[in-house]
Design an enzyme around this catalytic site. Structure first.
Site, PDB file in Angstrom:
ATOM      1  N   SER A   1      37.866  42.666  41.131  1.00  0.00           N
ATOM      2  CA  SER A   1      37.945  42.995  42.541  1.00  0.00           C
ATOM      3  C   SER A   1      39.311  42.549  43.014  1.00  0.00           C
ATOM      4  CB  SER A   1      36.855  42.265  43.329  1.00  0.00           C
ATOM      5  OG  SER A   1      37.173  42.281  44.697  1.00  0.00           O
ATOM      6  N   ARG A   2      40.153  43.504  43.392  1.00  0.00           N
ATOM      7  CA  ARG A   2      41.529  43.142  43.721  1.00  0.00           C
ATOM      8  C   ARG A   2      41.642  42.414  45.051  1.00  0.00           C
ATOM      9  NH1 ARG A   2      45.046  48.329  41.536  1.00  0.00           N
ATOM     10  NH2 ARG A   2      43.437  49.038  40.120  1.00  0.00           N
ATOM     11  N   VAL A   3      40.575  42.439  45.810  1.00  0.00           N
ATOM     12  CA  VAL A   3      40.604  41.652  47.050  1.00  0.00           C
ATOM     13  C   VAL A   3      40.124  40.245  46.765  1.00  0.00           C
ATOM     14  CG1 VAL A   3      39.408  41.375  49.251  1.00  0.00           C
ATOM     15  CG2 VAL A   3      40.395  43.570  48.622  1.00  0.00           C
TER      16      VAL A   3
END
Lengths: 72, 498
Positions: free
Chosen positions: B361-363
């Site tokens: 999850s890049r967040v």
């Protein structure tokens, strides 16, 4: 050279039709080629078809619109 | 009302009627075939305009030429013949928006599919520009899916795009539906977009959502497999407009596109029939743009625009786990992370079958709630270390006690992440399970007893720490005192085998 088809009911007199043609030419320019079509289902009035742009002033359509207005 | 009154009433109404010319634009059908129609005439045509053919059949103008239009039909072509008049509606395709849609099932041009009349006040175009850079704000609020494996290691934030990708029958739709079910009482509205699916599947999903009480905050936009490719092509854009209608009022929205692989195939069908040049895998050249302009519309809006957000969960189906195919690589590069599901894991009993190594999850943790942040730090590393070790242990070699305890702990962790369908955990449940894992209390449980054990533990803690539970679920924080209380209760608990 734009094409215009005027659809009338058979109960329109020649005099009225010529008056109508004259008015149309004044409104939309004199380079119109006018064609006449007779269709009794429109009941009265006329429908202008100028190269696909329609101006519908037939009684049949007005009755449909009124029906929609009254039942809205 | 007597007869006299009725006619007087009608007369009065008619007096107010305005006689005016009715203007519209007309074209003529010159060719029909394969859901594609060629129309001659039709002045002042718009790109993407909704066209009305006779018999209630609609289509969309997609090819503008000097003397006419190429259009795709939304409904069956059997009612349209050569010479038929075509009316221009002067509107591009629009989707209904507003609260009246909640609980309803609609098709991509806004007609109700659930048999009840639909009255909507506002319509918005299906193609809209994505929020600009200034109009966005950073993603820092959590969107809880209720699935422990995701919320702890691949956390999703409101406004993020997280792709769910995997082979067929690996639980992709289940993750999306469980996330929708978990949004009950959270204020998040949901939109489920079914593209090219079997109608029986969609009916089953609506049934699941209804039974879970989720339909009161969900809108379903459906274009099933028997509908025209143009309808299937339009469905996600219509669903996104519905979501944007809610986000503009400051709400948070979760939108699920199920699935974009079938969407790309429908677009390919439409483009090939329109004689557009085929590219790689016969997809048209703008298939990337097809998905990028859709997914860019999911964002976290700035305070000035109401602070709403749209979180997107697109679903892509891979063939034999091939992540390097054309459409999967396209969508992976567009989204802010992916949840990768593997059939191997699924068939060996790990459900949800999330491959935590390839999922990201890049967040990430900036969107996690504080209580979860405190307990989930080292989970990914522990899991990957366990998987490495487990490969050696399979060969039955002699293992020293330190390695054995690491293997036992890892096995416990894998089993804790197993979760049933339709059973979302609350924040407190997830944090409590992770604290129980950290304390080592659950190590040594037999494989087939984990479900019963975790259920018993959670119901015990719901009773014992109810005050902490309510506070944590509301605020998302966990004080030192609360943590100690939970750990103490875990230590006191023991599993009674009945």
């Amino acid at each position: 050279m734009r094409k215009c088809i005027i659809t009338v009911a058979s109960n329109m007199t020649e005099e009225t039709y010529n008056y109508l043609v004259d008015k149309v030419k004044r409104q939309f320019g004199f380079d119109l080629v006018i064609g006449k079509a007779v269709d009794d289902s429109i009941i009265g009035g006329f429908i202008l078809n100028i190269d696909g742009q329609i101006f519908d002033l037939s009684i049949r359509t007005q009755l449909d619109e009124m029906k929609r207005y009254l039942t809205a | 009302m007597s007869e006299m009154n009725i006619s007087a009433f009608l007369k009065k109404k008619i007096e107010n009627f305005n006689v005016a010319p009715v203007e519209y634009r007309l074209g003529t059908v010159t060719r029909v075939g394969d859901g594609v129609v060629r129309v001659k005439g039709l002045p002042e045509r718009l790109y993407g305009e909704l066209l009305e053919f006779g018999g209630g059949v609609f289509g969309m103008a997609v090819d503008l030429e000097e003397d006419g239009v190429g259009a795709v039909l939304f409904d069956n072509a059997d009612k349209v013949s050569v010479g038929d008049p075509v009316r221009g509606t002067s509107t591009v395709t629009e989707a209904p928006v507003g609260e009246a849609l909640l609980g309803r099932v609609i098709d991509p041009i806004g007609r109700a599919l659930d048999g009840k009349p639909l009255s909507v006040e506002k319509y918005m175009p299906t193609e809209r520009p994505a929020p600009s850079i200034i109009e966005r704000s950073p993603v820092n609020r959590s969107l809880e899916t209720g699935i422990l494996a995701i919320d702890s290691m691949i956390p999703i934030g409101r406004g993020q795009r997280e792709l769910i990708i995997g082979d067929r029958q690996t639980g992709k739709t289940t993750i999306a539906i469980d996330s929708i079910i978990n949004q009950k009482n959270s204020g998040v509205l949901c939109v489920y977009c079914a593209i090219g699916q079997k109608a029986s599947n969609v009916a089953g999903i609506i049934d699941t959502l209804t039974k879970a009480g989720a339909m009161s905050y969900t809108v379903v936009v459906a274009a099933t497999a028997s509908q025209s490719p143009a309808m299937q092509y339009l469905a996600p854009y219509c669903a996104c407009t519905v979501a944007e209608g809610f986000a503009a009022t400051g709400k948070d929205v979760l939108i699920v596109y199920d699935d974009l692989s079938k969407h790309a195939v429908a677009y390919r069908t439409m483009s090939l029939l329109l004689h557009r040049p085929p590219g790689r895998e016969a997809f048209p050249g703008d298939v990337f743009y097809l998905h990028s302009r859709l997914l860019e519309r999911s964002a976290c809006l700035s305070e000035e625009l109401g602070g709403g957000s749209i979180t997107a969960m697109p679903i892509i189906e891979t063939m034999s786990g091939n992540l390097s195919a054309y459409i999967p690589t396209n969508v992976i590069s567009i989204t802010d992370g992916q949840i990768f599901l593997e059939s191997e894991l699924f068939h060996s009993g790990v459900r949800p079958a999330v491959n935590t190594g390839l999922s990201v999850s890049r967040v990430g943790r900036s969107a996690q709630r504080n209580a979860m942040k405190a307990v989930s730090g080292s989970l990914r590393i522990e899991l990957s270390q366990y998987r490495e070790m487990a490969v050696f242990a399979r060969f039955g070699s002699d293992i020293d006690s330190a390695t054995k305890s690491m293997l036992d702990k890892g096995e416990c962790l894998v089993n804790i992440f197993k979760q049933g369908k339709g059973c979302p955990y609350s924040l407190f449940d997830e944090v409590a399970l992770l604290l129980a894992y950290k304390s080592g209390k659950l190590v040594g449980t037999k494989q087939n007893q984990y479900a019963a054990v975790t259920e018993a533990l959670l119901s015990f803690l719901h009773e014992k720490c109810s005050a902490v539970m309510n506070e944590m679920n509301l605020s998302g924080d966990m004080t030192e005192k609360q943590r100690e209380e939970i750990e103490k209760s875990i230590a006191e608990w023991s599993y009674e085998n009945e």
